[in-house]
Structure formats: C-alpha cells, structure tokens
Design an enzyme around this catalytic site. Structure first.
Site, mmCIF file in Angstrom:
data_model
loop_
_atom_site.group_PDB
_atom_site.id
_atom_site.type_symbol
_atom_site.label_atom_id
_atom_site.label_comp_id
_atom_site.label_asym_id
_atom_site.label_seq_id
_atom_site.Cartn_x
_atom_site.Cartn_y
_atom_site.Cartn_z
ATOM 1 N N HIS A 181 -8.670 -13.989 -1.284
ATOM 2 C CA HIS A 181 -8.921 -13.533 -2.670
ATOM 3 C C HIS A 181 -8.668 -12.037 -2.826
ATOM 4 O O HIS A 181 -9.302 -11.384 -3.651
ATOM 5 C CB HIS A 181 -10.355 -13.833 -3.123
ATOM 6 C CG HIS A 181 -10.800 -15.222 -2.864
ATOM 7 N ND1 HIS A 181 -10.697 -16.240 -3.801
ATOM 8 C CD2 HIS A 181 -11.327 -15.797 -1.752
ATOM 9 C CE1 HIS A 181 -11.169 -17.362 -3.291
ATOM 10 N NE2 HIS A 181 -11.555 -17.123 -2.037
ATOM 11 N N SER A 222 11.331 9.528 -5.981
ATOM 12 C CA SER A 222 11.172 9.523 -7.432
ATOM 13 C C SER A 222 11.847 10.765 -7.990
ATOM 14 O O SER A 222 11.905 11.800 -7.330
ATOM 15 C CB SER A 222 9.680 9.543 -7.761
ATOM 16 O OG SER A 222 9.459 10.167 -9.000
ATOM 17 N N ASN A 263 9.035 5.347 -1.823
ATOM 18 C CA ASN A 263 8.903 4.040 -2.469
ATOM 19 C C ASN A 263 9.536 2.906 -1.643
ATOM 20 O O ASN A 263 10.508 3.122 -0.933
ATOM 21 C CB ASN A 263 9.552 4.084 -3.856
ATOM 22 C CG ASN A 263 8.752 4.934 -4.826
ATOM 23 O OD1 ASN A 263 7.534 5.022 -4.716
ATOM 24 N ND2 ASN A 263 9.435 5.570 -5.753
#
Ligand code: ARG
Length: 430
Positions: A155, A277, A285
């Site tokens: 979960h 970026s 990234n």
C-alpha cells in the site's frame, strides 16, 4: 507499373491511399521475400513447373538480389507497389520470361504471409536475445547485492524488509513468464503458410512438405484457409508477448523512477546517465526510465489495436491486413530498444546499501520481532500484540538482523533455479 496491370493504370489518389507507407515497411520483408521465393522455385522445379537450368538462373539472380538487400541497397522503385512486385520485376529485368514463371502456384497473399512468418520468427529471436541479456544483468545484480537490505512496501507504506537481491531477482523471474509467452508466439510463427496461394490452395501439385523443410519451419499450417487466417493471429500472439515483456519493463521503470527520487534515494546513476532541467540547476531527472515507462505502457495497447483491426474481418484475404505491419513493425523495434536501454542503464546502477539504517524504516522489522518471539515459544497472536503495544507506546526498538531461509526469500534467492527455467524456454527459441 503493377503486377496485375491489365492495360490501365489506377487513379493516383487511390494508389496513394491503398499503398500508404507499405513500401517503406516492406523493405524489412525484402530478405524474407527472397528466401520464400528461393524455396518456392526449388519446389516448382521438383514438380516439373521449372526446368533445372531455369531454376539455376533464378537462384543465381535471387542470390544477387539477396546481396543487394544485405548491402542495404535494395529499393522499391517509384510506381512499384510492394516488395513482392519489386523482386519479380528485378528478376524479369534480368532474366526475361524465366522471371515471369516464378509466380506459378502462389499469390502475393501467400508471399506476404510467408515473409511475415519468417520476419516474426527472426524478430522473436532478436527480442529473446535482448530479454536474455537483461535477464543475465538482473541475475548478476541480484547476486551482487543479495546481502543488502531495502525497504519493502505494501500500500506504499513501509512493510517488511526486502533486499536489492530480491528486487533485481524478481524482475529476472518475471521475465521468465514473459519468455513463456514469447516461446508460445514463436511456436505460432514457426509454421509454414506457403502454398495457400490466394488463400484457397492451387490446382498445381505443390509440395508443401518440401517448402516447410527448406524454410526450416517446425510444421505447416495444413489447411490453406487456416494458413490465410494466421495473418493477424500470428501478430496477435507476438504482440501479446511484446505486451507482457513491456509490462515487466514499465513496472521496473516505475520502481527506478520512484527510488531515484530523493525522498527514497534507494538507487542512483552516474550524472551522465541522468537529464537536467532548464531552470533548476540541481536536477538529475530519470527521463530515460520515464520514456521507457511511457513507451512500454503504450506497447501494451498493441494487442488491442490488432484485435480491433482484425475484429469481424470476413474469411480470406482482406486488404485491412496490410495495416498490421504498421502496428507490428515499430512495436518490436521499440521493445528491443527499451530492453537494451534497460540493460545498459542497469549496468551502471548504484544501490544505497545502508538505506534501512535510516530510522524512518524502523518499523520494517516488527514482523521479524514477532517471529523471534514465536520461535521462543510465544503464541503468534500474543507476540503480535506485544510488539504492537511497544510500537504504540514508543518503546519498540528494531533489531535489524534478518534471517530468511525459505526458497525464494531474501536469504535463499534460488537464482540458479530461476536461471534453469529461463534457459529451458530460451532454448525453444534460439
Ligand atoms: N501489401 C499487401 C499486404 O500487405 C500485399 C498483398 C496484396 N494482395 C492483394 N490481394 N492486394 O497485404
């Protein structure tokens, strides 16, 4: 010029619409078209429809065309509809009337079918090769990092100890099941359709056993209508295997994206394998894995696209089938690119081997504690309650040692057994 030209040329707009980008896609079928033709003419000679000297001339000319193809110099000339027409025109240009004899007892429907079977058989081998390299990489990483714990989640909540060995090994074993699908697709592809002609057989006594042997197919599609029906069905089987592998890769890519995130920090890559970026100077990234996730998620729609394209088609050849190439060809190429990229990236992955020492993962070890108490003789429910109360009142202190020994667990990964399963499936294809 058309093979089926009977004194008039079709409207240019109609031609553009019906041919579309098929000529470009057909370039990938060229070598298989030649292989199919070679088998077909040997068979024609054996049943008396070609003389021995004609066969020799045709085989020589086809051999030369095969060399042009292997050199990457084969082109489908302007105005020529498809690869099958181009090869026949080339033969006729070289050999005159002999070139015109090659098409006895077959149809382009037949040719494209056999080309596609040969193409998909090879494409499956390429995929299997790439899967195999990724499998080996994952297993090697699993062994290398088998003693390094990592948090396991359910979960998306901290759950129980896992390990990098378990994680890498899980994707290796997941690929085993994908290989089952691929091996099944291989069996579907590895059947000779040649001899179905336009889809209903021929009045010539074609020796289909012979072409099956010559093209090294495992068996043939005996019923000529079934052979024609295998177009679409073969693609569907291959695409299901493609989708299955893609789902494994997409899942892996998602894990990596999440675990590269600073909030997790389980894995990292050298700077040059990450992307930046344009505004935030600190960014590293995971674009590679995001593109992989996106491509692999999209690949999972391929069986659906094929199902919709072929749903409720009337029996026999229909031109819709041409569009299968448009779906199938880019899909296998893209999957192979993703597999090879995953293998390349994983060759450089770094794992954080002290991640579970972070106090935020203290509760990973509650079940270990419960189990220790059970082994000392306390009934499970009492042990569960005791540890639960300690967590509640803040007195719980984790013991981070983990001792899992059963098959497939952290301490007993069974990578050898998994490799055995993989190898036996691989040997069905390679
Ligand atoms: N380009 C066609 C295809 O892929 C080749 C077969 C053409 N047959 C025909 N009857 N028009 O299906």
């Amino acid at each position: 010029m058309k093979l089926w030209s009977k004194g008039f040329e079709p409207d240019k707009m109609i031609e553009r619409f019906t041919v579309g980008n098929d000529r470009e896609l057909d370039l990938r079928l060229a070598r298989y078209d030649v292989q199919g033709s070679m088998a077909h003419i040997r068979m024609l000679e054996s049943i008396g429809l070609l003389g021995k000297d004609e066969l020799d001339k045709l085989l020589k000319a086809l051999g030369e065309i095969a060399e042009v193809i292997e050199r990457g110099e084969f082109v489908i000339e302007d105005g020529v509809e498809d690869v099958h027409s181009e090869v026949e025109f080339m033969l006729t240009a070289r050999l005159g009337d002999i070139g015109k004899k090659i098409h006895s007892g077959r149809s382009r429907n037949d040719q494209v079918l056999v080309d596609l079977k040969l193409f998909m058989r090879d494409e499956i081998k390429h995929i299997a090769g790439s899967v195999s390299r990724l499998f080996d990489r994952l297993q090697a990483l699993s062994e290398e990092h088998k003693d390094k714990l990592m948090p396991g989640y359910t979960h998306l909540q901290v759950a129980m100890p896992s390990s990098f060995g378990l994680w890498f090994g899980a994707y290796a074993e997941s690929l085993v099941d994908d290989m089952r699908m691929l091996a099944a697709a291989y069996d579907v592809a590895n059947q000779n359709p040649l001899g179905s002609a336009a889809g209903y057989g021929s009045s010539f006594p074609l020796d289909r056993e012979m072409t099956t042997r010559l093209l090294v197919f495992d068996t043939m599609h005996y019923n000529v209508v079934a052979a024609q029906m295998s177009r679409g069905k073969t693609e569907r089987a291959v695409s299901m295997a493609v989708a299955s592998i893609a789902s494994t890769l997409a899942h892996l890519a998602m894990d990596v994206c999440m675990w590269m995130c600073g909030n997790f920090g389980f894995v990292s890559f050298p700077d040059e394998l990450t992307t930046g970026s344009s505004i935030m100077p600190h960014k590293k990234n995971p674009d590679v894995f995001e593109i992989m996730r996106g491509k692999c998620n999209r690949l999972q729609s391929v069986p659906n696209e094929i199902a919709l394209l072929t749903a409720n088609l009337p029996l026999g050849y229909n031109r819709d089938l041409q569009l299968l190439k448009d779906i199938m060809f880019p899909a296998t190429t893209e999957l192979i690119e993703c597999l090879d990229m995953a293998e390349f990236m994983l060759a450089h992955i770094r794992v954080n081997d002290s991640i579970v020492d972070d106090p935020r993962y203290d509760y990973l070890f509650t079940v270990e504690e419960v189990n220790r108490l059970v082994l000392e003789g306390m009934p499970f429910r009492d042990a569960y309650r005791k540890v639960g109360l300690e967590v509640r009142d803040g007195s719980y202190r984790p013991n981070r040692s983990v001792d899992h020994t059963h098959a497939g667990s952290i301490g007993n990964l069974c990578n050898e057994q998994i490799a055995d399963k993989f190898r036996s499936l691989l040997s069905r294809i390679m």
